[in-house]
Motif scaffolding. Structure first.
Motif, PDB file in Angstrom:
ATOM      1  N   SER A  52      31.198  49.109  37.947  1.00  0.00           N
ATOM      2  CA  SER A  52      30.843  48.421  39.187  1.00  0.00           C
ATOM      3  C   SER A  52      29.328  48.254  39.341  1.00  0.00           C
ATOM      4  O   SER A  52      28.530  49.027  38.784  1.00  0.00           O
ATOM      5  CB  SER A  52      31.390  49.202  40.382  1.00  0.00           C
ATOM      6  N   THR A  53      28.968  47.249  40.154  1.00  0.00           N
ATOM      7  CA  THR A  53      27.562  47.065  40.528  1.00  0.00           C
ATOM      8  C   THR A  53      27.125  47.998  41.646  1.00  0.00           C
ATOM      9  O   THR A  53      25.942  48.016  42.007  1.00  0.00           O
ATOM     10  CB  THR A  53      27.320  45.605  40.978  1.00  0.00           C
ATOM     11  N   ASP A  54      28.041  48.782  42.209  1.00  0.00           N
ATOM     12  CA  ASP A  54      27.661  49.648  43.333  1.00  0.00           C
ATOM     13  C   ASP A  54      26.899  50.884  42.852  1.00  0.00           C
ATOM     14  O   ASP A  54      26.706  51.104  41.648  1.00  0.00           O
ATOM     15  CB  ASP A  54      28.885  50.009  44.189  1.00  0.00           C
ATOM     16  N   GLN A  75      28.857  43.116  31.205  1.00  0.00           N
ATOM     17  CA  GLN A  75      28.736  42.527  32.539  1.00  0.00           C
ATOM     18  C   GLN A  75      29.373  43.434  33.580  1.00  0.00           C
ATOM     19  O   GLN A  75      30.573  43.741  33.513  1.00  0.00           O
ATOM     20  CB  GLN A  75      29.417  41.161  32.574  1.00  0.00           C
ATOM     21  N   ARG A  76      28.596  43.891  34.561  1.00  0.00           N
ATOM     22  CA  ARG A  76      29.146  44.737  35.612  1.00  0.00           C
ATOM     23  C   ARG A  76      29.936  43.909  36.617  1.00  0.00           C
ATOM     24  O   ARG A  76      29.742  42.693  36.726  1.00  0.00           O
ATOM     25  CB  ARG A  76      28.017  45.526  36.274  1.00  0.00           C
ATOM     26  N   VAL A  77      30.829  44.554  37.343  1.00  0.00           N
ATOM     27  CA  VAL A  77      31.771  43.856  38.216  1.00  0.00           C
ATOM     28  C   VAL A  77      31.506  44.215  39.672  1.00  0.00           C
ATOM     29  O   VAL A  77      30.932  45.268  39.982  1.00  0.00           O
ATOM     30  CB  VAL A  77      33.230  44.184  37.835  1.00  0.00           C
ATOM     31  N   ASP A  78      31.957  43.337  40.577  1.00  0.00           N
ATOM     32  CA  ASP A  78      31.707  43.541  42.007  1.00  0.00           C
ATOM     33  C   ASP A  78      32.675  44.515  42.665  1.00  0.00           C
ATOM     34  O   ASP A  78      32.388  45.029  43.756  1.00  0.00           O
ATOM     35  CB  ASP A  78      31.774  42.196  42.737  1.00  0.00           C
ATOM     36  N   ALA A  79      33.813  44.764  42.060  1.00  0.00           N
ATOM     37  CA  ALA A  79      34.794  45.690  42.648  1.00  0.00           C
ATOM     38  C   ALA A  79      34.186  47.080  42.797  1.00  0.00           C
ATOM     39  O   ALA A  79      33.373  47.503  41.967  1.00  0.00           O
ATOM     40  CB  ALA A  79      36.040  45.756  41.767  1.00  0.00           C
ATOM     41  N   PRO A  80      34.551  47.815  43.857  1.00  0.00           N
ATOM     42  CA  PRO A  80      33.983  49.151  44.054  1.00  0.00           C
ATOM     43  C   PRO A  80      34.464  50.135  42.987  1.00  0.00           C
ATOM     44  O   PRO A  80      35.572  50.008  42.458  1.00  0.00           O
ATOM     45  CB  PRO A  80      34.493  49.554  45.440  1.00  0.00           C
ATOM     46  N   THR A  81      33.644  51.108  42.697  1.00  0.00           N
ATOM     47  CA  THR A  81      34.004  52.147  41.733  1.00  0.00           C
ATOM     48  C   THR A  81      35.256  52.897  42.194  1.00  0.00           C
ATOM     49  O   THR A  81      35.389  53.250  43.377  1.00  0.00           O
ATOM     50  CB  THR A  81      32.840  53.135  41.570  1.00  0.00           C
ATOM     51  N   ALA A 102      37.041  49.316  40.303  1.00  0.00           N
ATOM     52  CA  ALA A 102      36.381  48.570  39.229  1.00  0.00           C
ATOM     53  C   ALA A 102      37.019  48.767  37.860  1.00  0.00           C
ATOM     54  O   ALA A 102      37.004  47.854  37.025  1.00  0.00           O
ATOM     55  CB  ALA A 102      34.908  48.955  39.175  1.00  0.00           C
TER      56      ALA A 102
END
Length: 315
Positions: A52-54, A75-81, A102
């Motif tokens: 995740s990007t978080d 590529q990191r993802v927008d979904a939460p960890t 994520a």
């Protein structure tokens, strides 16, 4: 390269004993832990999982980078960890409640494309068989790895609280187990999967699958067992000078077993089943030391190869 596929997450661990204790985040997840343990033992290792990007994603990246693990999905993802809320019993054995995120933010095509060439081992486990679309994607990844000549290992690691449809889960797990050359499970996994069956009979049933040559069963404080079609071996645990908790113990043991097998030139289909009892005992012993050192630390902090060698040198 060894590649580990499956979840990464953040464990929310009680900072002190008690039901109302504040929780602190710790990077974790069974495949995540195993990838780090493999790398710290000196293996070239890749990890196949979206991050995740978080801020928790940042937390997960740090130990992967420190151990030298290659993150295969760049590529990191927008979904939460994904999060795991951890509680401990009186023996400091961990149990979990999960909030997934994520680690499921992938497509089959994306996972398959991210698997590099030259993979010698693909290790799967944890959440991989739970959801139908996820299991289909991981089966495709395993198929590509097999075509490339990889050995497949599977750490069953049942998570009953996440299993909504037991029949579907069992069917998907069975398909993955049919591809595996090495299968690891705990005595708790065994009790859930085959209640009423002996561990020995369960191991033989796994060895009867199309590709399985080695079964490893962890028994908690009672040590571990290894089964091939030709022989059986048992080894005790390694007790650290100060015991802290069991988080990541099974993941660390799996990394140790795979490392020891590779160093014996046995982590290859057709060779796994040829090890004699003494060789299997030494493989289990190596794994036990890796797991035991980890149990002397809070959370999953697998040892380096030098730390393992130092213990083994003492006999």
């Amino acid at each position: 390269m060894f590649v580990v596929g499956g979840e990464s997450l953040v464990d929310l661990v009680p900072a002190k004993p008690g039901p109302a204790a504040e929780r602190q985040p710790v990077a974790g997840g069974s495949p995540f832990n195993c990838a780090i343990a493999l790398a710290k033992l000196g293996n070239t290792t890749g990890f196949l999982c979206p991050i995740s990007t978080d801020e928790f994603g940042d937390m997960l990246l740090a130990p992967l980078a420190a151990a030298g693990v290659d993150l295969l999905i760049k590529q990191r993802v927008d979904a939460p960890t994904t999060k795991a809320i951890v509680t401990f019993n009186e023996k400091m054995q961990a149990s979990y409640v999960f909030e997934r995120g994520a680690e499921r933010a992938f497509t089959k095509e994306g996972l398959v494309a991210a698997l590099p060439g030259g993979v010698t081992l693909l290790q799967l486990g944890g959440f991989v068989p739970i959801e139908p679309e996820d299991a289909a994607a991981w089966l495709a990844v395993a198929g590509k790895a097999i075509v490339g000549g990889a050995t497949i290992s599977m750490d069953i690691n049942v998570r009953p609280l996440l299993v909504q449809d037991e029949k579907t889960y069992r069917d998907q797990l069975s398909q993955l187990l049919d591809l595996a050359h090495v299968i690891k499970l705990s005595d708790e996994d065994h009790d859930w999967l085959e209640p009423g069956m002996s561990i020995e009979a369960h191991a033989q049933a796994l060895l009867a699958r199309p590709n399985c040559e080695l079964v490893v069963v962890t028994l908690g404080e009672e040590g571990s067992l290894a089964f091939t079609k030709a022989t059986t071996a048992k080894a005790p645990i390694y007790s650290p000078p100060v015991f802290v908790d069991t988080v990541g113990a099974g993941d660390s043991l799996m990394a140790g077993v795979l490392t020891a097998l590779a160093e014996k030139q046995a982590l290859t289909p057709g060779r796994l089943g040829t090890l004699n009892e003494a060789a299997l005992v030494s493989v289990l012993r190596f794994g036990a030391v890796v797991a035991g050192i980890n149990c002397g630390r809070k959370g999953c902090q697998p040892p380096t190869r030098a730390e393992v060698d130092a213990v083994l040198a003492k006999g």
